[in-house]
Design a protein around this motif. Sequence first.
Motif, PDB file in Angstrom:
ATOM      1  N   ASP A 157       2.755  -2.793  16.358  1.00  0.00           N
ATOM      2  CA  ASP A 157       3.259  -1.502  16.817  1.00  0.00           C
ATOM      3  C   ASP A 157       3.487  -1.605  18.320  1.00  0.00           C
ATOM      4  O   ASP A 157       3.188  -2.632  18.929  1.00  0.00           O
ATOM      5  CB  ASP A 157       2.280  -0.372  16.494  1.00  0.00           C
ATOM      6  CG  ASP A 157       2.980   0.979  16.346  1.00  0.00           C
ATOM      7  OD1 ASP A 157       4.158   1.105  16.742  1.00  0.00           O
ATOM      8  OD2 ASP A 157       2.347   1.917  15.844  1.00  0.00           O
ATOM      9  N   ILE A 158       3.984  -0.544  18.905  1.00  0.00           N
ATOM     10  CA  ILE A 158       4.261  -0.510  20.340  1.00  0.00           C
ATOM     11  C   ILE A 158       4.076   0.911  20.834  1.00  0.00           C
ATOM     12  O   ILE A 158       4.344   1.869  20.103  1.00  0.00           O
ATOM     13  CB  ILE A 158       5.694  -1.019  20.633  1.00  0.00           C
ATOM     14  CG1 ILE A 158       5.892  -1.265  22.114  1.00  0.00           C
ATOM     15  CG2 ILE A 158       6.744  -0.081  20.059  1.00  0.00           C
ATOM     16  CD1 ILE A 158       7.147  -2.060  22.440  1.00  0.00           C
ATOM     17  N   SER A 159       3.595   1.048  22.067  1.00  0.00           N
ATOM     18  CA  SER A 159       3.494   2.382  22.647  1.00  0.00           C
ATOM     19  C   SER A 159       3.984   2.339  24.089  1.00  0.00           C
ATOM     20  O   SER A 159       3.857   1.324  24.782  1.00  0.00           O
ATOM     21  CB  SER A 159       2.064   2.920  22.581  1.00  0.00           C
ATOM     22  OG  SER A 159       1.168   2.059  23.228  1.00  0.00           O
ATOM     23  N   LEU A 160       4.569   3.440  24.505  1.00  0.00           N
ATOM     24  CA  LEU A 160       5.075   3.586  25.864  1.00  0.00           C
ATOM     25  C   LEU A 160       3.924   3.967  26.778  1.00  0.00           C
ATOM     26  O   LEU A 160       3.205   4.931  26.510  1.00  0.00           O
ATOM     27  CB  LEU A 160       6.157   4.675  25.895  1.00  0.00           C
ATOM     28  CG  LEU A 160       6.707   5.060  27.260  1.00  0.00           C
ATOM     29  CD1 LEU A 160       7.399   3.879  27.937  1.00  0.00           C
ATOM     30  CD2 LEU A 160       7.656   6.240  27.126  1.00  0.00           C
ATOM     31  N   LEU A 161       3.743   3.210  27.860  1.00  0.00           N
ATOM     32  CA  LEU A 161       2.703   3.531  28.827  1.00  0.00           C
ATOM     33  C   LEU A 161       3.262   4.303  30.009  1.00  0.00           C
ATOM     34  O   LEU A 161       2.709   5.310  30.428  1.00  0.00           O
ATOM     35  CB  LEU A 161       2.004   2.259  29.318  1.00  0.00           C
ATOM     36  CG  LEU A 161       1.287   1.430  28.251  1.00  0.00           C
ATOM     37  CD1 LEU A 161       0.678   0.182  28.880  1.00  0.00           C
ATOM     38  CD2 LEU A 161       0.224   2.255  27.557  1.00  0.00           C
ATOM     39  N   SER A 162       4.390   3.813  30.556  1.00  0.00           N
ATOM     40  CA  SER A 162       4.976   4.494  31.716  1.00  0.00           C
ATOM     41  C   SER A 162       6.384   3.971  31.967  1.00  0.00           C
ATOM     42  O   SER A 162       6.797   2.950  31.412  1.00  0.00           O
ATOM     43  CB  SER A 162       4.120   4.259  32.969  1.00  0.00           C
ATOM     44  OG  SER A 162       4.114   2.879  33.316  1.00  0.00           O
TER      45      SER A 162
ATOM     46  N   LEU B  88       2.153  -3.728  23.413  1.00  0.00           N
ATOM     47  CA  LEU B  88       2.259  -4.211  22.039  1.00  0.00           C
ATOM     48  C   LEU B  88       0.885  -4.104  21.404  1.00  0.00           C
ATOM     49  O   LEU B  88      -0.135  -4.329  22.064  1.00  0.00           O
ATOM     50  CB  LEU B  88       2.756  -5.660  22.028  1.00  0.00           C
ATOM     51  CG  LEU B  88       4.196  -5.855  22.499  1.00  0.00           C
ATOM     52  CD1 LEU B  88       4.507  -7.342  22.654  1.00  0.00           C
ATOM     53  CD2 LEU B  88       5.180  -5.221  21.535  1.00  0.00           C
ATOM     54  N   GLN B  89       0.861  -3.769  20.119  1.00  0.00           N
ATOM     55  CA  GLN B  89      -0.411  -3.537  19.438  1.00  0.00           C
ATOM     56  C   GLN B  89      -0.452  -4.282  18.112  1.00  0.00           C
ATOM     57  O   GLN B  89       0.571  -4.727  17.603  1.00  0.00           O
ATOM     58  CB  GLN B  89      -0.594  -2.029  19.190  1.00  0.00           C
ATOM     59  CG  GLN B  89      -0.571  -1.220  20.459  1.00  0.00           C
ATOM     60  CD  GLN B  89      -0.403   0.270  20.212  1.00  0.00           C
ATOM     61  OE1 GLN B  89       0.133   0.681  19.202  1.00  0.00           O
ATOM     62  NE2 GLN B  89      -0.847   1.069  21.163  1.00  0.00           N
TER      63      GLN B  89
ATOM     64  N   ASN C 225       5.376  -5.881  29.036  1.00  0.00           N
ATOM     65  CA  ASN C 225       4.223  -5.634  28.186  1.00  0.00           C
ATOM     66  C   ASN C 225       2.969  -5.656  29.039  1.00  0.00           C
ATOM     67  O   ASN C 225       2.741  -6.605  29.793  1.00  0.00           O
ATOM     68  CB  ASN C 225       4.118  -6.699  27.087  1.00  0.00           C
ATOM     69  CG  ASN C 225       2.915  -6.481  26.192  1.00  0.00           C
ATOM     70  OD1 ASN C 225       2.635  -5.366  25.777  1.00  0.00           O
ATOM     71  ND2 ASN C 225       2.190  -7.539  25.913  1.00  0.00           N
ATOM     72  N   VAL C 226       2.163  -4.615  28.952  1.00  0.00           N
ATOM     73  CA  VAL C 226       0.909  -4.529  29.686  1.00  0.00           C
ATOM     74  C   VAL C 226      -0.217  -4.838  28.706  1.00  0.00           C
ATOM     75  O   VAL C 226      -0.429  -4.101  27.751  1.00  0.00           O
ATOM     76  CB  VAL C 226       0.713  -3.122  30.299  1.00  0.00           C
ATOM     77  CG1 VAL C 226      -0.625  -3.039  31.019  1.00  0.00           C
ATOM     78  CG2 VAL C 226       1.871  -2.790  31.241  1.00  0.00           C
ATOM     79  N   GLU C 227      -0.893  -5.953  28.945  1.00  0.00           N
ATOM     80  CA  GLU C 227      -1.994  -6.328  28.073  1.00  0.00           C
ATOM     81  C   GLU C 227      -3.246  -5.607  28.528  1.00  0.00           C
ATOM     82  O   GLU C 227      -3.607  -5.660  29.704  1.00  0.00           O
ATOM     83  CB  GLU C 227      -2.205  -7.840  28.088  1.00  0.00           C
ATOM     84  CG  GLU C 227      -1.032  -8.579  27.486  1.00  0.00           C
ATOM     85  CD  GLU C 227      -1.262 -10.080  27.430  1.00  0.00           C
ATOM     86  OE1 GLU C 227      -2.426 -10.511  27.377  1.00  0.00           O
ATOM     87  OE2 GLU C 227      -0.256 -10.799  27.418  1.00  0.00           O
ATOM     88  N   VAL C 228      -3.900  -4.924  27.606  1.00  0.00           N
ATOM     89  CA  VAL C 228      -5.123  -4.199  27.908  1.00  0.00           C
ATOM     90  C   VAL C 228      -6.273  -4.960  27.263  1.00  0.00           C
ATOM     91  O   VAL C 228      -6.265  -5.199  26.065  1.00  0.00           O
ATOM     92  CB  VAL C 228      -5.048  -2.752  27.384  1.00  0.00           C
ATOM     93  CG1 VAL C 228      -6.361  -2.038  27.667  1.00  0.00           C
ATOM     94  CG2 VAL C 228      -3.891  -2.020  28.020  1.00  0.00           C
TER      95      VAL C 228
END
Length: 81
Positions: A27-32, A43-44, A77-80
Amino acid sequence: MTQEELTGKVQAALDEIRPFLQSDGGDISLLSIENGKVVHVQLQGACVGCSVNQMTLKSGVEMTIKKHAPQIESVVNVEVN
């Protein structure tokens, strides 16, 4: 274009590509959105460890976002951890 309109266009692009990511367990989510030009996403799921996630990000996600919002210059892509 307002920030709200731009965010809506980017979300629409993500909604367009999301079924493809979800079919592979991701999946994917918008951060900013930085300065109206750089989209930061996360990316998830299976996409996190996928060996082709950078290709997916550039060829799939970035291309789809630019189709909806041509002023976007790049997608990161921001890896958390």
